[in-house]
Design a protein around this motif. Sequence first.
Motif, PDB file in Angstrom:
ATOM      1  N   UNK A 169     -10.041  -5.394   6.806  1.00  0.00           N
ATOM      2  CA  UNK A 169      -9.211  -4.217   6.576  1.00  0.00           C
ATOM      3  C   UNK A 169      -8.819  -4.126   5.118  1.00  0.00           C
ATOM      4  N   UNK A 170      -7.754  -3.377   4.836  1.00  0.00           N
ATOM      5  CA  UNK A 170      -7.304  -3.199   3.458  1.00  0.00           C
ATOM      6  C   UNK A 170      -5.793  -3.212   3.365  1.00  0.00           C
ATOM      7  N   UNK A 171      -5.320  -3.752   2.249  1.00  0.00           N
ATOM      8  CA  UNK A 171      -3.927  -3.569   1.848  1.00  0.00           C
ATOM      9  C   UNK A 171      -3.917  -2.325   0.978  1.00  0.00           C
ATOM     10  N   UNK A 172      -3.199  -1.303   1.409  1.00  0.00           N
ATOM     11  CA  UNK A 172      -3.257   0.004   0.761  1.00  0.00           C
ATOM     12  C   UNK A 172      -1.881   0.418   0.255  1.00  0.00           C
ATOM     13  N   UNK A 173      -1.812   0.733  -1.023  1.00  0.00           N
ATOM     14  CA  UNK A 173      -0.567   1.216  -1.623  1.00  0.00           C
ATOM     15  C   UNK A 173      -0.576   2.751  -1.536  1.00  0.00           C
ATOM     16  N   UNK A 174       0.107   3.295  -0.570  1.00  0.00           N
ATOM     17  CA  UNK A 174       0.089   4.740  -0.389  1.00  0.00           C
ATOM     18  C   UNK A 174       1.036   5.450  -1.346  1.00  0.00           C
ATOM     19  N   UNK A 175       2.039   4.718  -1.852  1.00  0.00           N
ATOM     20  CA  UNK A 175       3.041   5.305  -2.739  1.00  0.00           C
ATOM     21  C   UNK A 175       3.389   4.309  -3.837  1.00  0.00           C
ATOM     22  N   UNK A 176       3.480   4.772  -5.063  1.00  0.00           N
ATOM     23  CA  UNK A 176       3.840   3.896  -6.179  1.00  0.00           C
ATOM     24  C   UNK A 176       5.249   3.324  -5.987  1.00  0.00           C
ATOM     25  N   UNK A 177       5.413   2.067  -6.372  1.00  0.00           N
ATOM     26  CA  UNK A 177       6.694   1.356  -6.301  1.00  0.00           C
ATOM     27  C   UNK A 177       7.165   1.102  -4.872  1.00  0.00           C
ATOM     28  N   UNK A 178       6.254   1.230  -3.912  1.00  0.00           N
ATOM     29  CA  UNK A 178       6.571   0.954  -2.504  1.00  0.00           C
ATOM     30  C   UNK A 178       5.549  -0.060  -1.985  1.00  0.00           C
ATOM     31  N   UNK A 179       6.001  -1.001  -1.166  1.00  0.00           N
ATOM     32  CA  UNK A 179       5.083  -2.046  -0.697  1.00  0.00           C
ATOM     33  C   UNK A 179       3.936  -1.451   0.113  1.00  0.00           C
TER      34      UNK A 179
END
Length: 226
Positions: A169-179
Amino acid sequence: MKEAKLIEEFTTEQRALLPKVQLKNTFQIDKIQLVAGVDLAYWDVEGKTYGTCCIVVIDFSTHEVVEKVHSYGEITVPYISGYLAFRELPLIKAAAKKLTLQPDLFLFDGNGYLHYRNMGIATHASFYLNKPTIGVAKSYLKIDDIDFTMPENREGAYTDIVINNKIYGRALRTTKNVKPIFISCGNWIDLETTTDIVMSLVNKESRLPIPVRLADLETHVKRREY
């Protein structure tokens, strides 16, 4: 039934289903019209466990809610790590039967291929829903003691989660400055399309895709009602 017997039975079923999983698209993304978010919540009353499954369907283009359904009932399968699908499937199937509209795709608050035996709830449930599925998890399921690599701090950044030379799978940053969130294919979809769809369904209100967030909120409403 004793836990060891359940684990043996559940593992056999998961292994039987796994060869039928296809991590490739069986649809055209430009043909998607409706997508659904699925989530469950639990609570205990007088020594018994109850649950609700909420499914929220939205228009893929406008993001407007077009249908909401839910199921409710006593939970009879114990919680066993790695076998959550067997606990949740009865309520998921019951809620899905109430849908008057047929989503083209289901997103689950949980894992899909990112699972010890590549059979998380999103993958397992696909065989009963007969639709492509995506797993969206808020926390990371560590497998074989493998950590994920934190993606860059920018919208849309991701890192692949590789375990035993296989992408889970993937670790996805959908929003800047949010985990980040942790996405994986459920079934009948590839990882690139999974990523594109999740990103297209994120707005400024949450790091989660809209249908998953709405389903999560709906479970809180139903839990209070019951």
